[in-house]
Enzyme design. Structure first.
Site, PDB file in Angstrom:
ATOM      1  N   LYS A  96       0.831  -1.202   0.000  1.00  0.00           N
ATOM      2  CA  LYS A  96       0.000   0.000   0.000  1.00  0.00           C
ATOM      3  C   LYS A  96       0.867   1.253   0.000  1.00  0.00           C
ATOM      4  CE  LYS A  96      -3.142   2.627   2.950  1.00  0.00           C
ATOM      5  NZ  LYS A  96      -2.221   3.756   3.006  1.00  0.00           N
ATOM      6  N   LEU A 133      -5.178  -0.062   7.333  1.00  0.00           N
ATOM      7  CA  LEU A 133      -4.012   0.801   7.494  1.00  0.00           C
ATOM      8  C   LEU A 133      -4.469   2.246   7.313  1.00  0.00           C
ATOM      9  CD1 LEU A 133      -1.169  -1.060   5.513  1.00  0.00           C
ATOM     10  CD2 LEU A 133      -1.542  -1.012   7.982  1.00  0.00           C
ATOM     11  N   ASP A 134      -3.904   3.160   8.130  1.00  0.00           N
ATOM     12  CA  ASP A 134      -4.271   4.564   8.029  1.00  0.00           C
ATOM     13  C   ASP A 134      -3.856   5.132   6.673  1.00  0.00           C
ATOM     14  OD1 ASP A 134      -5.233   4.351  10.558  1.00  0.00           O
ATOM     15  OD2 ASP A 134      -3.426   5.162  11.521  1.00  0.00           O
ATOM     16  N   ILE A 135      -4.371   6.297   6.359  1.00  0.00           N
ATOM     17  CA  ILE A 135      -4.111   6.908   5.059  1.00  0.00           C
ATOM     18  C   ILE A 135      -2.634   7.194   4.859  1.00  0.00           C
ATOM     19  CG2 ILE A 135      -4.605   9.213   5.971  1.00  0.00           C
ATOM     20  CD1 ILE A 135      -5.724   9.906   3.184  1.00  0.00           C
ATOM     21  N   THR A 137      -0.173   5.501   6.420  1.00  0.00           N
ATOM     22  CA  THR A 137       0.609   4.299   6.713  1.00  0.00           C
ATOM     23  C   THR A 137       0.804   3.515   5.427  1.00  0.00           C
ATOM     24  OG1 THR A 137      -0.326   4.202   8.940  1.00  0.00           O
ATOM     25  CG2 THR A 137       0.752   2.219   8.112  1.00  0.00           C
TER      26      THR A 137
END
Length: 473
Positions: A96, A133-135, A137
């Site tokens: 990601k 997962l955070d934006i 991360t």
């Protein structure tokens, strides 16, 4: 003890009606929303919403509630179309990048992980993430087409370790990081023990590797804030047995079914209800055919295709020593024409091909064929050249046949006289050389003189000079 006997003069009580026991079929199979999610059609939440809207029917009856279990014998339709067959359980690894939201739809209109994957990999099925997962991360994100597997893998009870590498602004040491191993409580939320290791200090930042098993929302950032550190970069390195490794950013890789089955084991596979024997649906989109009228660039080259027509007997290669066959020398189109058309076939004017020039050997053979049957006259003579070398000269001439014109005889007679004159002329030069006492090489012939005469003749005075002195005196 309560007496159910009715009193005198009072109305008689009716026994309470028993509720019918639920049929065993109501507990068989799986919930309709779960089946739709496993088929890759939508999420469970979307499935429940579709059922409330009356878009789902089972065995021809429209459902009004999601509290319905179905089996493999039931026929489910969504918007009038049959539900697709459940696909094999598949797991994917995705690197990601930063700036993507891990959700199906974002109310703020930000780019999502699934929109990014659908654009780059249109052949993949509908996927769901294992955790989030955070934006900001980046790193490893597990994706699967099986909602049951996603639910099992993200549970803390599964115990799969998740490793992160964080860069944080601030100052800390290994002793302070070790305090996280016993677990902490932050804002009333209990966090289990975390493995933390200080890797290096880079200016005002520190690099830390953390390993946790719960994966609560923003867990790593809150734990580092508890130590007075501000996280400015976070990378997930691994999730259970699956590693990020050297995978490029934005790339999706599928885990082999055999590897996935080995890592899950029997208990997790049974708990997730995976299906490793199902089919794999090919979703590769067909290439769009461009309108030839809209073509602006050069025409693309067509790929060379080999003919699949079986080789005919007449087309097989000629073997060594095999004589050519006339029917094999003609073109295939000519062989297929009727015999009458082949005989009457004439070349159109202006289409004749130039004849190939014959080889020297072919010309000699043609000349030999033309001269076959003619008589030959061979004249030979021995002569000497100017240097006294003997040369044998032969002249071959054809003799005219009987009945032919006398012009050829006259030509042969004229050639014979010329050859005779040349021979006599050569012989005359040879006789003149013999009379002068010279050989062909220009040396004096031996005159037969004795040794003394030769000695005094050699000592004779040359013309116009003094007499020579004898040798030795």
């Amino acid at each position: 003890m309560k007496n159910d006997t009715p009193k005198k003069g009072g109305p008689a009580r009716k026994p309470a009606a028993k509720k019918p026991a639920p049929a065993a079929r109501d507990f068989e199979g799986e919930r309709i929303a779960k089946v739709m999610a496993r088929a890759g059609l939508c999420s469970r939440r979307d499935a429940e919403s579709w059922i409330e809207q009356g878009r789902v029917a089972v065995n021809g009856k429209t459902l009004t509630t999601a509290a319905k279990n179905i089996t493999d014998k039931d026929k489910v339709t969504v918007d009038g179309k049959p539900l697709s067959t459940r696909e094999r359980t598949r797991l994917f690894l995705f690197h990601k990048p930063r700036g993507l939201v891990t959700t199906d739809r974002d109310p703020e209109g930000r780019a999502t992980v699934f929109d990014y994957i659908a654009e780059k990999n249109p052949h993949l099925p509908r996927l769901m993430s294992v955790g989030r997962l955070d934006i900001n991360t980046e790193g490893l994100l597990l994706l699967t087409n099986d909602g049951g597997l996603a639910r099992v893998l993200e549970l803390p009870s599964t115990g799969w370790l998740r490793r992160y590498r964080a860069r944080a602004n601030g100052d800390t040491d290994q002793a302070r990081l070790d305090t996280l191993a016993k677990g902490v409580t932050i804002d009333g939320i209990d966090y289990a023990g975390v493995e933390a290791r200080l890797d290096r200090v880079q200016g005002a930042n520190v690099w830390i590797t953390l390993g946790l098993r719960e994966g609560k929302n923003r867990e790593v950032k809150r734990l580092l804030e508890h130590l007075g550190l501000a996280t400015n970069r976070l990378i997930r390195l691994s999730y259970g047995p699956f590693q990020l490794g050297e995978m490029a950013e934005g790339v999706v890789e599928e885990v082999r079914t055999r590897v996935l089955a080995e890592q899950l084991g029997g208990s997790l596979a049974e708990q997730a209800g995976v299906d490793f024997d199902g089919p794999v649906v090919d979703r590769t989109p067909e290439p769009e055919r461009a309108d030839p009228r809209e073509r602006t660039g050069p025409r693309p080259k067509r790929p060379r295709q080999e003919s699949v027509r079986p080789r005919q007997e007449s087309e097989r290669p000629r073997q060594a020593g095999e004589r050519p066959r006339p029917d094999r020398e003609r073109p295939r189109q000519d062989r297929e024409r009727p015999l009458s058309e082949r005989a009457t076939k004439k070349a159109q004017p202006g289409t004749e091909k130039p004849r190939a020039r014959k080889h020297v050997s072919a010309l000699r053979s043609d000349r030999a064929e033309a001269e076959k049957g003619q008589r030959r006259r061979i004249e030979s003579a021995a002569t000497e050249d100017r240097k006294g070398r003997k040369v044998v000269v032969e002249r071959v001439s054809a003799v005219a046949r009987r009945g032919e014109a006398g012009a050829e005889e006259a030509a042969d007679t004229r050639n014979a006289r010329r050859f005779k004159a040349e021979r006599e002329k050569t012989e005359g030069r040879a006789d003149k050389g013999a009379r002068t006492g010279k050989t062909a090489r220009g040396k004096h012939k031996p005159s037969g003189e004795t040794g003394a005469a030769k000695f005094f003749r050699r000592d004779a005075a040359p013309k116009g000079g003094a007499p020579r002195k004898p040798r030795g005196k």
